[in-house]
Design a protein around this motif. Structure first.
Motif, PDB file in Angstrom:
ATOM      1  N   VAL A 117       0.708  -9.420  -2.090  1.00 24.84           N
ATOM      2  CA  VAL A 117       1.465  -9.841  -3.460  1.00 24.84           C
ATOM      3  C   VAL A 117       2.870  -9.184  -2.816  1.00 24.84           C
ATOM      4  CG1 VAL A 117      -0.342 -10.163  -5.167  1.00 24.84           C
ATOM      5  CG2 VAL A 117       0.734  -7.737  -4.491  1.00 24.84           C
ATOM      6  N   THR A 118       3.889  -9.396  -3.554  1.00 23.60           N
ATOM      7  CA  THR A 118       5.157  -8.730  -3.589  1.00 23.60           C
ATOM      8  C   THR A 118       5.406  -8.335  -5.022  1.00 23.60           C
ATOM      9  OG1 THR A 118       5.843 -10.348  -1.836  1.00 23.60           O
ATOM     10  CG2 THR A 118       7.574  -9.113  -2.750  1.00 23.60           C
ATOM     11  N   PRO A 119       5.958  -6.927  -4.820  1.00 22.37           N
ATOM     12  CA  PRO A 119       5.866  -6.058  -3.932  1.00 22.37           C
ATOM     13  C   PRO A 119       4.431  -5.672  -3.450  1.00 22.37           C
ATOM     14  CG  PRO A 119       6.460  -4.918  -5.957  1.00 22.37           C
ATOM     15  CD  PRO A 119       6.399  -6.599  -6.066  1.00 22.37           C
ATOM     16  N   LYS A 120       4.102  -4.921  -2.318  1.00 16.12           N
ATOM     17  CA  LYS A 120       2.897  -4.364  -1.957  1.00 16.12           C
ATOM     18  C   LYS A 120       2.744  -2.996  -3.022  1.00 16.12           C
ATOM     19  CE  LYS A 120       2.686  -6.419   1.725  1.00 16.12           C
ATOM     20  NZ  LYS A 120       3.958  -7.439   1.925  1.00 16.12           N
ATOM     21  N   ARG A 121       1.603  -2.935  -3.538  1.00 10.08           N
ATOM     22  CA  ARG A 121       1.291  -2.032  -4.640  1.00 10.08           C
ATOM     23  C   ARG A 121      -0.142  -1.499  -4.841  1.00 10.08           C
ATOM     24  NH1 ARG A 121       2.004  -5.752  -9.915  1.00 10.08           N
ATOM     25  NH2 ARG A 121      -0.164  -6.904  -9.841  1.00 10.08           N
ATOM     26  N   PHE A 161      -4.950   7.412   0.391  1.00  7.83           N
ATOM     27  CA  PHE A 161      -4.906   5.927   0.699  1.00  7.83           C
ATOM     28  C   PHE A 161      -4.036   5.910   1.860  1.00  7.83           C
ATOM     29  CE2 PHE A 161      -1.650   6.496  -2.288  1.00  7.83           C
ATOM     30  CZ  PHE A 161      -0.480   5.573  -1.893  1.00  7.83           C
ATOM     31  N   ILE A 162      -4.120   4.810   2.733  1.00  8.20           N
ATOM     32  CA  ILE A 162      -3.153   4.458   3.835  1.00  8.20           C
ATOM     33  C   ILE A 162      -2.193   3.345   3.425  1.00  8.20           C
ATOM     34  CG2 ILE A 162      -3.006   3.292   6.142  1.00  8.20           C
ATOM     35  CD1 ILE A 162      -6.060   4.190   6.386  1.00  8.20           C
ATOM     36  N   PRO A 163      -0.894   3.907   3.315  1.00  2.22           N
ATOM     37  CA  PRO A 163       0.116   2.845   2.837  1.00  2.22           C
ATOM     38  C   PRO A 163       0.894   2.138   3.885  1.00  2.22           C
ATOM     39  CG  PRO A 163       1.199   5.038   3.408  1.00  2.22           C
ATOM     40  CD  PRO A 163      -0.367   5.268   3.510  1.00  2.22           C
ATOM     41  N   ASP A 164       0.594   2.584   4.838  1.00  2.00           N
ATOM     42  CA  ASP A 164       1.268   1.879   5.999  1.00  2.00           C
ATOM     43  C   ASP A 164       0.572   1.509   7.430  1.00  2.00           C
ATOM     44  OD1 ASP A 164       1.224   4.513   6.699  1.00  2.00           O
ATOM     45  OD2 ASP A 164       3.419   4.850   7.081  1.00  2.00           O
ATOM     46  N   SER A 165      -0.419   0.842   7.339  1.00  3.65           N
ATOM     47  CA  SER A 165      -1.157   0.655   8.532  1.00  3.65           C
ATOM     48  C   SER A 165      -0.383   0.178   9.948  1.00  3.65           C
ATOM     49  CB  SER A 165      -2.362  -0.186   8.133  1.00  3.65           C
ATOM     50  OG  SER A 165      -3.119  -0.580   9.596  1.00  3.65           O
ATOM     51  N   GLY A 166       0.473  -0.856   9.536  1.00  2.00           N
ATOM     52  CA  GLY A 166       1.312  -1.100  10.843  1.00  2.00           C
ATOM     53  C   GLY A 166       0.752  -2.396  11.417  1.00  2.00           C
ATOM     54  N   THR A 191       7.444   1.412  -2.837  1.00  3.52           N
ATOM     55  CA  THR A 191       8.115   2.475  -2.311  1.00  3.52           C
ATOM     56  C   THR A 191       8.336   2.218  -0.763  1.00  3.52           C
ATOM     57  OG1 THR A 191       5.712   3.380  -2.024  1.00  3.52           O
ATOM     58  CG2 THR A 191       7.354   3.872  -4.151  1.00  3.52           C
ATOM     59  N   PRO A 192       9.137   3.157  -0.286  1.00  5.64           N
ATOM     60  CA  PRO A 192       9.444   3.036   1.130  1.00  5.64           C
ATOM     61  C   PRO A 192       8.277   3.057   2.106  1.00  5.64           C
ATOM     62  CG  PRO A 192      10.927   4.389   0.296  1.00  5.64           C
ATOM     63  CD  PRO A 192      10.052   4.315  -0.903  1.00  5.64           C
ATOM     64  N   ALA A 212      11.032  -5.301  -8.477  1.00  5.50           N
ATOM     65  CA  ALA A 212      10.966  -4.819  -7.145  1.00  5.50           C
ATOM     66  C   ALA A 212      11.441  -3.581  -7.085  1.00  5.50           C
ATOM     67  CB  ALA A 212      11.985  -5.657  -6.241  1.00  5.50           C
ATOM     68  N   ARG A 213      11.602  -2.965  -8.088  1.00  5.16           N
ATOM     69  CA  ARG A 213      12.196  -1.477  -7.910  1.00  5.16           C
ATOM     70  C   ARG A 213      11.069  -0.574  -7.686  1.00  5.16           C
ATOM     71  NH1 ARG A 213      15.644  -1.798 -13.457  1.00  5.16           N
ATOM     72  NH2 ARG A 213      17.259  -3.290 -12.897  1.00  5.16           N
ATOM     73  N   PRO A 214      11.050   0.435  -6.878  1.00  7.71           N
ATOM     74  CA  PRO A 214      10.060   1.317  -6.569  1.00  7.71           C
ATOM     75  C   PRO A 214       9.538   2.183  -7.843  1.00  7.71           C
ATOM     76  CG  PRO A 214      12.083   1.771  -5.204  1.00  7.71           C
ATOM     77  CD  PRO A 214      12.489   0.961  -6.002  1.00  7.71           C
TER      78      PRO A 214
END
Length: 439
Positions: free
Chosen positions: A362-366, A407-412, A389-390, A135-137
């Motif tokens: 998946v967890t974490p997102k990557r 890339f788009i990391p945080d579409s929302g 990562t945050p 889980a670490r970034p």
């Protein structure tokens, strides 16, 4: 991902492989077992019934049958560990957990009641620590630019090398915007102008100066009408003027979600339909899309053209990555060890001989790089380029520009509910596009 509705199929199917832990016995003859030649879904359903009944032997049998048909999905690996722990097969359970740890994914195994019986087994502490450490970034991607509108909710990104513009599609507004360092932000396709709904993938054909875009009716779209549910189209825009050249509709009845796509060197456009489990083909100059590949596909998402131009790589949200022959449309599957997780992939792009996959299932997102063998059929190695990562909250699509990945990391999109409203306690925030050097 695309939208709540557009993603309903892959999310529901992925959930099939993420069952909850439960309680134990070796066998239960009165629990129904799927026939040996049943489909993986039938085996899964029989296994779930057995799990709910506390029949761990039949549950394990079903998981093994599912694994034989669709490969080592990480949820199967984790559930096999749970089933073996319930059955007292401690060594087997520990080995399944060791494989799960090697995928780089994380789960709260320390609080998992199904694994309680093996917590004193040799190797448990090291494995549990490694799963927690996953889980670490990881990563060093930098923000390339930030969208000015918090309600834009981007999904797709494309690039035009002639003008230096990025194109971004909006799930919420249903339009397309452009960005360049020199010109800033510009509206390219106004919302609703062409009868479009949520705008999903975008892809540039620089030879014909065509910007391809997919659109689908979903509650994420601010103008959504329930009567449009299940409708989807492929749109061809003039890349220089933004004028709509043509609209293409998928064939066949039922729900359609034209989500991701790729343009081959000869101009052929390939489009995935997440609802129908099919990839469509539109040849240059053709007036209609045609169903191209479907065998074995469950929820096709991102598409990448192989380096040789003769094959496609198609991310299937449930099964992994398919290889489709562009001539015969025959489907085979990328092979990977049980320690490699290639499910839950949304965006997919080629990088040299390998693939870069954006995993939001998946967890974490990557964002991961998958090294392939010379034949392009087997994953020989992998590494996380960006993980946990945050800003990496919902990675969707990416584009290669020179020697970099944008890339788009945080579409929302995950902040919006099925009713189209922002979920209680959440707010929409400006999304970003990040950049990193290609591996």
């Amino acid at each position: 991902m695309i939208t709540i509705v557009v993603r309903a199929a892959p999310l529901a199917l992925a959930a099939l492989l993420a069952s909850l832990p439960a309680a134990a016995q070796e066998t239960a003859p009165d629990t129904a077992t799927a026939a040996s030649d049943s489909t993986w879904r039938e085996h899964y359903e029989a296994g779930e019934a057995a799990r709910r009944a506390g029949d761990w032997g039949t549950w394990r049998y079903a998981l093994v049958r599912v694994r034989e048909q669709i490969g080592y999905h990480p949820s199967i690996v984790l559930n096999l560990a749970r089933a073996d722990a319930r059955l007292g097969r401690t060594e087997d359970a520990v080995e399944w957990l060791r494989a799960y740890a090697a995928t780089g994914l994380t789960s709260d195994v320390a609080a998992d009641s199904a694994l309680e019986s093996i917590r004193s087994a040799p190797g448990w502490d090291a494995i549990a620590e490694r799963i927690a450490a996953n889980a670490r970034p990881v990563g060093a991607a930098q923000v390339a630019f930030t969208l000015p509108d918090s309600a834009f909710v981007p999904e797709g990104v494309a690039f035009d090398p002639r003008t230096g513009r990025f194109f971004l599609s909006s799930l919420r507004h249903g339009g397309i915007a452009t960005y360049s360092p020199a010109g800033g932000w510009t509206e390219f396709v106004p919302p609703r102008r062409d009868g479009q709904w949520s705008m999903l993938a975008v892809a540039a054909d620089t030879l014909t100066r065509t910007l391809w875009a997919t659109t689908a009716a979903s509650p994420l779209f601010s103008g959504y009408q329930p009567a449009d549910s299940g409708r989807s189209s492929l749109l061809a825009y003039d890349m220089d003027t933004g004028a709509l050249r043509r609209r293409y509709e998928p064939q066949g009845d039922g729900r359609h979600t034209l989500g991701d796509m790729a343009v081959a060197p000869d101009g052929t456009v390939y489009v995935s339909d997440a609802d129908q489990g099919v990839v469509y083909r539109l040849e240059r100059g053709a007036t209609e899309m045609e169903p191209f590949a479907a065998e074995g596909l469950v929820s096709p998402q991102g598409i990448a053209v192989a380096a040789d131009g003769r094959r496609l790589y198609v991310a299937d949200y449930v099964r992994g990555i398919a290889i489709v022959d562009r001539q015969s449309s025959e489907v085979e599957w990328v092979q990977a060890a049980d320690s490699v997780a290639i499910s839950g992939v949304d965006g997919l792009v080629r990088a040299g001989r390998g693939l870069i996959a954006l995993q939001n299932g998946v967890t974490p997102k990557r964002v991961v790089y998958l090294e392939l063998d010379a034949a392009g059929r087997t994953v020989t190695g992998w590494r996380a380029l960006e993980s946990g990562t945050p800003l990496l909250t919902q990675p969707t699509h990416a584009v290669v520009v020179g020697g970099e990945l944008f890339f788009i990391p945080d579409s929302g999109w995950e902040r919006i509910g099925d009713d189209g409203a922002v979920k209680p306690g959440m707010v929409l925030e400006p999304a970003h596009v990040m950049r990193m050097a290609l591996p």
